[in-house]
Structures are given as C-alpha cells and as structure tokens.
Design a protein around this motif. Structure first.
Motif, short mmCIF file in Angstrom:
data_model
loop_
_atom_site.label_atom_id
_atom_site.label_comp_id
_atom_site.label_asym_id
_atom_site.label_seq_id
_atom_site.Cartn_x
_atom_site.Cartn_y
_atom_site.Cartn_z
N VAL A 219 32.27 35.49 30.23
CA VAL A 219 32.19 36.23 31.48
C VAL A 219 33.16 37.41 31.45
O VAL A 219 34.36 37.24 31.22
CB VAL A 219 32.51 35.32 32.69
CG1 VAL A 219 32.56 36.14 33.98
CG2 VAL A 219 31.47 34.22 32.80
N VAL A 220 32.61 38.60 31.68
CA VAL A 220 33.42 39.81 31.75
C VAL A 220 33.82 40.10 33.19
O VAL A 220 34.95 40.50 33.48
CB VAL A 220 32.66 41.02 31.17
CG1 VAL A 220 33.46 42.31 31.35
CG2 VAL A 220 32.33 40.79 29.70
N SER A 221 32.89 39.89 34.11
CA SER A 221 33.17 40.11 35.52
C SER A 221 32.15 39.36 36.36
O SER A 221 31.08 38.98 35.88
CB SER A 221 33.12 41.60 35.87
OG SER A 221 31.82 42.11 35.66
N GLY A 222 32.50 39.13 37.64
CA GLY A 222 31.57 38.51 38.57
C GLY A 222 31.64 37.00 38.58
O GLY A 222 32.43 36.38 37.85
N SER A 223 30.78 36.40 39.42
CA SER A 223 30.74 34.94 39.56
C SER A 223 29.39 34.52 40.08
O SER A 223 28.84 35.15 40.99
CB SER A 223 31.84 34.48 40.53
OG SER A 223 31.66 33.12 40.87
N VAL B 219 26.95 38.29 37.50
CA VAL B 219 27.88 38.00 36.40
C VAL B 219 27.52 38.91 35.23
O VAL B 219 26.35 39.06 34.88
CB VAL B 219 27.81 36.53 35.95
CG1 VAL B 219 28.56 36.34 34.64
CG2 VAL B 219 28.41 35.62 37.01
N THR B 220 28.54 39.52 34.64
CA THR B 220 28.35 40.29 33.41
C THR B 220 29.01 39.53 32.27
O THR B 220 30.17 39.13 32.38
CB THR B 220 28.99 41.70 33.53
OG1 THR B 220 28.37 42.40 34.61
CG2 THR B 220 28.79 42.48 32.25
N ARG B 221 28.27 39.33 31.20
CA ARG B 221 28.78 38.60 30.03
C ARG B 221 28.82 39.52 28.81
O ARG B 221 28.07 40.50 28.73
CB ARG B 221 27.90 37.39 29.72
CG ARG B 221 27.80 36.37 30.87
CD ARG B 221 26.95 35.17 30.46
NE ARG B 221 26.73 34.25 31.58
CZ ARG B 221 27.58 33.29 31.92
NH1 ARG B 221 28.69 33.12 31.22
NH2 ARG B 221 27.31 32.50 32.95
N ASP B 222 29.67 39.16 27.85
CA ASP B 222 29.69 39.91 26.60
C ASP B 222 28.69 39.30 25.63
O ASP B 222 27.95 38.37 25.98
CB ASP B 222 31.11 39.94 26.00
CG ASP B 222 31.64 38.55 25.66
OD1 ASP B 222 30.84 37.60 25.52
OD2 ASP B 222 32.87 38.41 25.53
N HIS C 48 26.97 44.26 26.74
CA HIS C 48 27.00 43.44 27.94
C HIS C 48 25.60 42.91 28.30
O HIS C 48 24.59 43.57 28.04
CB HIS C 48 27.55 44.23 29.13
CG HIS C 48 29.02 44.52 29.01
ND1 HIS C 48 29.66 45.46 29.80
CD2 HIS C 48 29.98 43.99 28.19
CE1 HIS C 48 30.95 45.50 29.47
NE2 HIS C 48 31.15 44.63 28.50
N ASN D 288 22.48 37.84 36.52
CA ASN D 288 22.45 38.01 37.97
C ASN D 288 21.37 37.16 38.61
O ASN D 288 20.37 36.81 37.96
CB ASN D 288 22.22 39.47 38.35
CG ASN D 288 23.38 40.36 37.94
OD1 ASN D 288 24.37 39.89 37.39
ND2 ASN D 288 23.27 41.65 38.22
#
Length: 214
Positions: A178-182, A170-173, A133, A137
C-alpha cells in the motif's frame, strides 16, 4: 485476431447497456416540474465503512431548478427522453467509467467517453503505469445524483449530473504494498459529470463529455 473480436464484442455489449439505460423511452415518462492521475482530492474526514451499511432514503429531488429549461428543450427535440431512466443510467455509467479507469481498461473508456475525456484518462493511466502503481479502489455507494444543468446546442444535448458518492481508495506498488489510501475508510466525493448525445441520429448513445469537481 480472436482477442480483437472479443474486445469488440465486450465494447458493443457495454454500449448497448448504456443505450438501454440512458434516456430510452419507457412509455411512462415523468413530466418536468413547471417552474430547477486519479481524481484523488480526498476530503479530510473519511467515513468508516460498515460491514452491512444501512440503506439510506433516496432523495426525492432529481432536477435542480436551473436545469429545467434546458431539459424542456431536450424533451421537445426528443419526446422519448425519460428523466428518471437517464439518472439511473448516469449512475450506471459512473460506475462503469470509474471501474474501467481504475483497471486501466482503455478499450471500454473509448466506448463510454468523448475523445478529449478518453485522452485525459489515457494520460493518467500511462502516468500511473510509469510510476508502477496499481489502483485498488471500490465505489462503496452513490448517495445522490441530481441533474444540475442541461442545454441543447443545435442537435447536441448536454446534461450535467452532480454525483455524491463514497469511494474507498488504495494505491499499491508493483509488489502489492500500500502506497496510500485505505479500503476500510470511505471518502466522500462530489463530482459533476456531463454527458452528451447528438439527437435525431442513428447513434442512440450518450457519452461522457466532461468531469469536474462539484
């Protein structure tokens, strides 16, 4: 060898920046009132980020009543300590530490944090890397920073600052998905960061000694 020297120069510059803003004498000290993996707990109601956010009026109160006695003890031991300048520096340190943590910059964290805090950050970074991840942010704004506690233990001064901020997270792989957040929503966070410094020593720097939810 060149890379090591560059990292040392960067870390030295960051430490110097903190020294310049955390409690340095200005000659215009303000007297105290006479008689106050990712921290990811997300509030349920995010705040939409405006393209051009309106400036907000700064809060006049910067010291909680319970911190006054401890601050007087610190000022007595270090007459050059300046409250408004320390708060400005604490906000800058907040930005620098978060940015270093989000980027996985352990070299910078080592200069800004006490060993226990640095180790906790390093563990969270390692878990994040193992999961593949990446954090994308952004600290949108610091709404308020107030000294909520202060104490002097021998020669060690501890000052806790309550910080209310808005963060877009935002968490990305590994592929950038995008894995979570905005990034279009800012989440309000409320934290208490404690800074420590040993007074009357050759080291003028304050370091992050503890982080907690406020």
């Amino acid at each position: 060898m060149v890379t090591v020297v560059i990292f040392a120069m960067i870390a030295g510059f960051l430490a110097l920046q903190l020294y310049r803003v955390l409690g340095k004498t200005t000659g215009q000290e303000h007297p105290l009132p006479k008689s106050a993996e990712d921290r990811g707990v997300i509030a349920p109601l995010p705040r939409t980020i405006d393209a051009t956010p309106e400036p907000r009026e700064a809060a006049a109160r910067t010291i909680d009543g319970g911190a006054e006695q401890g601050l007087r003890a610190i000022v007595s031991a270090d007459p050059g300590f300046d409250v408004p300048r320390f708060i400005d520096g604490a906000k800058q340190a907040y930005r620098m530490v978060l940015d270093a943590f989000w980027k996985g910059d352990e070299e910078t964290l080592a200069w800004l944090c006490e060993d226990d805090v640095r180790a906790s950050f390093a563990e969270a970074i390692a878990e994040r890397v193992a999961a593949g991840h990446v954090l994308d942010n952004r600290l949108v704004s610091i709404e308020r920073a107030i000294i909520s506690d202060a104490r002097l233990e021998g020669k060690r001064a501890f000052i806790t600052v309550r910080i209310d901020a808005d963060i877009a997270a935002v968490t990305r792989d590994a592929e950038g998905n995008v894995v979570s957040g905005s990034l279009s929503d800012a989440v309000p966070v409320h934290e208490a960061w404690t800074f420590v410094r040993t007074l009357k020593t050759s080291d003028p720097n304050w370091k992050l000694a503890d982080t907690d939810e406020a």
